[in-house]
Design a protein around this motif. Structure first.
Motif, PDB file in Angstrom:
ATOM      1  N   ALA A  34      -6.382  -3.619 -14.785  1.00  0.00           N
ATOM      2  CA  ALA A  34      -4.973  -3.280 -14.563  1.00  0.00           C
ATOM      3  C   ALA A  34      -4.868  -2.207 -13.486  1.00  0.00           C
ATOM      4  O   ALA A  34      -5.712  -1.318 -13.396  1.00  0.00           O
ATOM      5  N   THR A  35      -3.812  -2.290 -12.693  1.00  0.00           N
ATOM      6  CA  THR A  35      -3.586  -1.302 -11.647  1.00  0.00           C
ATOM      7  C   THR A  35      -2.095  -1.115 -11.441  1.00  0.00           C
ATOM      8  O   THR A  35      -1.322  -2.084 -11.456  1.00  0.00           O
ATOM      9  N   GLY A  36      -1.678   0.111 -11.264  1.00  0.00           N
ATOM     10  CA  GLY A  36      -0.265   0.394 -11.087  1.00  0.00           C
ATOM     11  C   GLY A  36       0.243  -0.006  -9.714  1.00  0.00           C
ATOM     12  O   GLY A  36      -0.493   0.010  -8.729  1.00  0.00           O
ATOM     13  N   VAL A  37       1.528  -0.361  -9.661  1.00  0.00           N
ATOM     14  CA  VAL A  37       2.200  -0.684  -8.405  1.00  0.00           C
ATOM     15  C   VAL A  37       3.294   0.364  -8.203  1.00  0.00           C
ATOM     16  O   VAL A  37       4.238   0.438  -8.991  1.00  0.00           O
ATOM     17  N   THR A  38       3.167   1.186  -7.164  1.00  0.00           N
ATOM     18  CA  THR A  38       4.139   2.254  -6.953  1.00  0.00           C
ATOM     19  C   THR A  38       5.476   1.688  -6.490  1.00  0.00           C
ATOM     20  O   THR A  38       5.537   0.612  -5.889  1.00  0.00           O
ATOM     21  N   ASN A  39       6.529   2.450  -6.747  1.00  0.00           N
ATOM     22  CA  ASN A  39       7.856   1.984  -6.344  1.00  0.00           C
ATOM     23  C   ASN A  39       8.010   1.935  -4.824  1.00  0.00           C
ATOM     24  O   ASN A  39       8.837   1.192  -4.296  1.00  0.00           O
ATOM     25  N   GLU A  54      -5.973   0.498   7.983  1.00  0.00           N
ATOM     26  CA  GLU A  54      -6.493  -0.582   8.807  1.00  0.00           C
ATOM     27  C   GLU A  54      -6.368  -1.913   8.083  1.00  0.00           C
ATOM     28  O   GLU A  54      -6.769  -2.036   6.921  1.00  0.00           O
ATOM     29  N   LEU A  55      -5.839  -2.893   8.788  1.00  0.00           N
ATOM     30  CA  LEU A  55      -5.674  -4.230   8.220  1.00  0.00           C
ATOM     31  C   LEU A  55      -6.713  -5.176   8.824  1.00  0.00           C
ATOM     32  O   LEU A  55      -7.191  -4.950   9.937  1.00  0.00           O
ATOM     33  N   PRO A  56      -7.040  -6.252   8.073  1.00  0.00           N
ATOM     34  CA  PRO A  56      -6.561  -6.586   6.734  1.00  0.00           C
ATOM     35  C   PRO A  56      -7.203  -5.699   5.670  1.00  0.00           C
ATOM     36  O   PRO A  56      -8.289  -5.147   5.867  1.00  0.00           O
ATOM     37  N   VAL A  57      -6.521  -5.589   4.523  1.00  0.00           N
ATOM     38  CA  VAL A  57      -7.018  -4.737   3.452  1.00  0.00           C
ATOM     39  C   VAL A  57      -6.523  -5.279   2.117  1.00  0.00           C
ATOM     40  O   VAL A  57      -5.439  -5.872   2.036  1.00  0.00           O
ATOM     41  N   VAL A  58      -7.328  -5.081   1.092  1.00  0.00           N
ATOM     42  CA  VAL A  58      -6.870  -5.274  -0.282  1.00  0.00           C
ATOM     43  C   VAL A  58      -6.277  -3.934  -0.706  1.00  0.00           C
ATOM     44  O   VAL A  58      -7.008  -2.948  -0.830  1.00  0.00           O
ATOM     45  N   PRO A  59      -4.970  -3.841  -0.891  1.00  0.00           N
ATOM     46  CA  PRO A  59      -4.382  -2.550  -1.225  1.00  0.00           C
ATOM     47  C   PRO A  59      -4.546  -2.230  -2.711  1.00  0.00           C
ATOM     48  O   PRO A  59      -5.114  -3.018  -3.482  1.00  0.00           O
ATOM     49  N   GLY A  60      -4.030  -1.076  -3.087  1.00  0.00           N
ATOM     50  CA  GLY A  60      -4.052  -0.670  -4.487  1.00  0.00           C
ATOM     51  C   GLY A  60      -4.838   0.601  -4.716  1.00  0.00           C
ATOM     52  O   GLY A  60      -6.068   0.596  -4.590  1.00  0.00           O
ATOM     53  N   PRO A  61      -4.147   1.709  -5.043  1.00  0.00           N
ATOM     54  CA  PRO A  61      -4.841   2.983  -5.260  1.00  0.00           C
ATOM     55  C   PRO A  61      -5.247   3.192  -6.722  1.00  0.00           C
ATOM     56  O   PRO A  61      -4.453   3.604  -7.553  1.00  0.00           O
ATOM     57  N   GLY A  62      -6.478   2.909  -7.036  1.00  0.00           N
ATOM     58  CA  GLY A  62      -7.007   3.198  -8.373  1.00  0.00           C
ATOM     59  C   GLY A  62      -6.582   2.212  -9.430  1.00  0.00           C
ATOM     60  O   GLY A  62      -5.846   1.258  -9.176  1.00  0.00           O
ATOM     61  N   GLY A  63      -7.066   2.425 -10.651  1.00  0.00           N
ATOM     62  CA  GLY A  63      -6.709   1.540 -11.742  1.00  0.00           C
ATOM     63  C   GLY A  63      -7.634   1.693 -12.929  1.00  0.00           C
ATOM     64  O   GLY A  63      -8.463   2.610 -12.988  1.00  0.00           O
ATOM     65  N   ILE A  64      -7.478   0.779 -13.870  1.00  0.00           N
ATOM     66  CA  ILE A  64      -8.246   0.761 -15.115  1.00  0.00           C
ATOM     67  C   ILE A  64      -9.120  -0.488 -15.122  1.00  0.00           C
ATOM     68  O   ILE A  64      -8.668  -1.584 -14.767  1.00  0.00           O
ATOM     69  N   GLY A  65     -10.373  -0.323 -15.507  1.00  0.00           N
ATOM     70  CA  GLY A  65     -11.254  -1.477 -15.555  1.00  0.00           C
ATOM     71  C   GLY A  65     -12.493  -1.216 -16.371  1.00  0.00           C
ATOM     72  O   GLY A  65     -12.577  -0.224 -17.115  1.00  0.00           O
ATOM     73  N   THR A 354       5.215  -0.352 -13.401  1.00  0.00           N
ATOM     74  CA  THR A 354       4.905  -1.724 -13.004  1.00  0.00           C
ATOM     75  C   THR A 354       3.406  -1.840 -12.804  1.00  0.00           C
ATOM     76  O   THR A 354       2.796  -1.024 -12.112  1.00  0.00           O
ATOM     77  N   VAL A 355       2.818  -2.855 -13.416  1.00  0.00           N
ATOM     78  CA  VAL A 355       1.359  -2.991 -13.423  1.00  0.00           C
ATOM     79  C   VAL A 355       0.955  -4.392 -13.001  1.00  0.00           C
ATOM     80  O   VAL A 355       1.569  -5.393 -13.433  1.00  0.00           O
ATOM     81  N   LEU A 356      -0.056  -4.460 -12.153  1.00  0.00           N
ATOM     82  CA  LEU A 356      -0.669  -5.724 -11.764  1.00  0.00           C
ATOM     83  C   LEU A 356      -1.920  -5.935 -12.587  1.00  0.00           C
ATOM     84  O   LEU A 356      -2.720  -5.000 -12.748  1.00  0.00           O
ATOM     85  N   ARG A 357      -2.082  -7.139 -13.160  1.00  0.00           N
ATOM     86  CA  ARG A 357      -3.254  -7.448 -13.985  1.00  0.00           C
ATOM     87  C   ARG A 357      -4.135  -8.448 -13.241  1.00  0.00           C
ATOM     88  O   ARG A 357      -3.970  -9.664 -13.345  1.00  0.00           O
ATOM     89  N   PRO A 358      -5.153  -7.960 -12.487  1.00  0.00           N
ATOM     90  CA  PRO A 358      -6.068  -8.895 -11.810  1.00  0.00           C
ATOM     91  C   PRO A 358      -6.874  -9.760 -12.759  1.00  0.00           C
ATOM     92  O   PRO A 358      -7.488 -10.736 -12.325  1.00  0.00           O
ATOM     93  N   ASP A 359      -6.907  -9.392 -14.050  1.00  0.00           N
ATOM     94  CA  ASP A 359      -7.607 -10.246 -15.020  1.00  0.00           C
ATOM     95  C   ASP A 359      -6.764 -11.422 -15.453  1.00  0.00           C
ATOM     96  O   ASP A 359      -7.202 -12.244 -16.250  1.00  0.00           O
ATOM     97  N   ARG A 360      -5.539 -11.510 -14.926  1.00  0.00           N
ATOM     98  CA  ARG A 360      -4.647 -12.626 -15.251  1.00  0.00           C
ATOM     99  C   ARG A 360      -4.171 -13.235 -13.948  1.00  0.00           C
ATOM    100  O   ARG A 360      -3.879 -12.550 -12.982  1.00  0.00           O
TER     101      ARG A 360
END
Length: 365
Positions: A34-39, A54-65, A354-360
């Motif tokens: 899980a990783t948070g999505v900022t407003n 720098e692009l391209p990039v997989v964004p997302g600052p931190g998370g739970i795993g 708001t949270v993104l779940r890469p496990d789903r």
């Protein structure tokens, strides 16, 4: 692995299959749950924030795993451990003045570009390569609760400011800009640390009332009018005594006058910590030289939080002093990343998470 990729500013993120990260010494591979999505992610991805990225990039600052693999220098981490991944990565070759990036989010200087290129991809992916020192065990959790634990990223930022200002139990604090995501979290953390009173400032009366309903009479809501002297007097009256500390979280759109309205209310020997996003075009906020000198005022800026803050925040949560259930959680599967970004933008405020779940990978929300 599957990941959400930002290829050009202003375009939607695309779901792609990328090579799995390769482990090296001093690194950990984490299966991101899980990783948070900022407003304001929508503004980062559009380019409106002009973040160095720098692009391209997989964004997302931190998370739970969960730890997938560790390097040979890890002595405590075990495969399968639940962890928080801290996005604040510091260079290791200058302890006194390290270069810094937020992994998958931005780099802060030209010197930090090399660091950004190496720890390039963030948490909007099934796996992430993280420096060993940026992984902190959080103990066993139910996988269903992983999204709620993403609130750590929200809580840690104001915690860094409160530590920088040395908040003591029984003190009176002003949180200037208390109804934004970090400001609202700052109210919760300050109360958990023992603040006697928190004067919460905002123009949003409804959000202020919600803070009082959630946290009780130790929160004093101060609706701001934009008239500096009037706003300062209201802050002072609501404090009902000396104000020990001002923590400023005003947004980019705020003016120097709004910063000063709270800052000048602090008592002699008081502290002011600046953590907001006020831009140069928001106006300067000069503080009176003689007032600062004669009253021994401490003013400091603080970016993010010290590394040891993560474990301390986990202990506050485990002790029941901070309730992660205070946040209104909405989760999205990885395939719905663009819906998650839009949802976060439309539901900004102190409670929305708001949270993104890469496990789903199916539909979420």
């Amino acid at each position: 692995m599957k990941a959400a990729v930002l290829r050009t500013f202003g375009s939607p993120l695309t779901i792609e299959t990328l090579p799995d990260p390769v482990l090296g010494t001093g690194e950990v591979i984490v299966d991101v749950v899980a990783t948070g999505v900022t407003n304001y992610a929508i503004d980062v991805f559009s380019g409106a924030r002009n973040y160095l990225l720098e692009l391209p990039v997989v964004p997302g600052p931190g998370g739970i795993g969960r730890v997938r693999a560790t390097g040979p220098d890890a002595t405590r981490l075990q495969v399968g451990d639940w962890v928080f991944c801290d996005p604040t990565i510091r260079s290791r070759d200058d302890a006194a003045n390290p270069d810094m990036i937020l992994q998958g989010w931005t780099y802060r200087s030209a010197a930090a570009l090399r660091l950004h290129r190496f720890f390039h991809h963030g948490s909007f992916a099934e796996q992430m390569l993280v420096p060993t020192e940026n992984v902190t065990r959080i103990g066993e959790i139910d996988p269903a609760d992983a999204g709620r634990w993403c609130a750590l990223g929200r809580l840690l930022v104001p915690y860094g400011g409160l530590l920088a200002g040395d908040l003591q139990a029984g003190e009176t604090l002003v949180v200037n800009g208390a109804t934004g995501g970090f400001g609202g979290a700052g109210v919760a953390v300050a109360l958990a640390m023992g603040a006697a009173k928190v004067v919460a400032t905002s123009r949003n009366e409804r959000a202020l009332d919600d803070l009082v309903r959630r946290f009780g009479p130790r929160v004093r809501p101060a609706r701001m009018t934009g008239v500096e002297t009037d706003d300062r007097q209201r802050i002072i009256e609501l404090a009902g005594g000396p104000i020990d500390f001002v923590l400023d979280f005003l947004p980019r759109e705020a003016t120097g006058s709004q910063v000063r309205a709270a800052a000048l209310a602090v008592r002699p020997r008081g502290r002011i910590v600046l953590m907001g996003g006020v831009r140069a075009d928001g106006g300067d906020f000069p503080l009176p030289y003689v007032w600062m000198m004669q009253n021994y005022i401490t003013v400091c800026g603080q970016f993010m939080y010290p590394r040891e803050a993560v474990a301390r925040m986990v202990r506050l949560v485990r002790a029941g002093l901070i309730d992660l259930a205070q946040f209104d959680l909405t989760e999205f599967g990885l395939d719905d990343v663009n819906k998650a970004v839009a949802h976060a933008a439309a539901n900004a405020g102190p409670r929305g998470l708001t949270v993104l779940r890469p496990d789903r990978h199916g539909a979420g929300g």
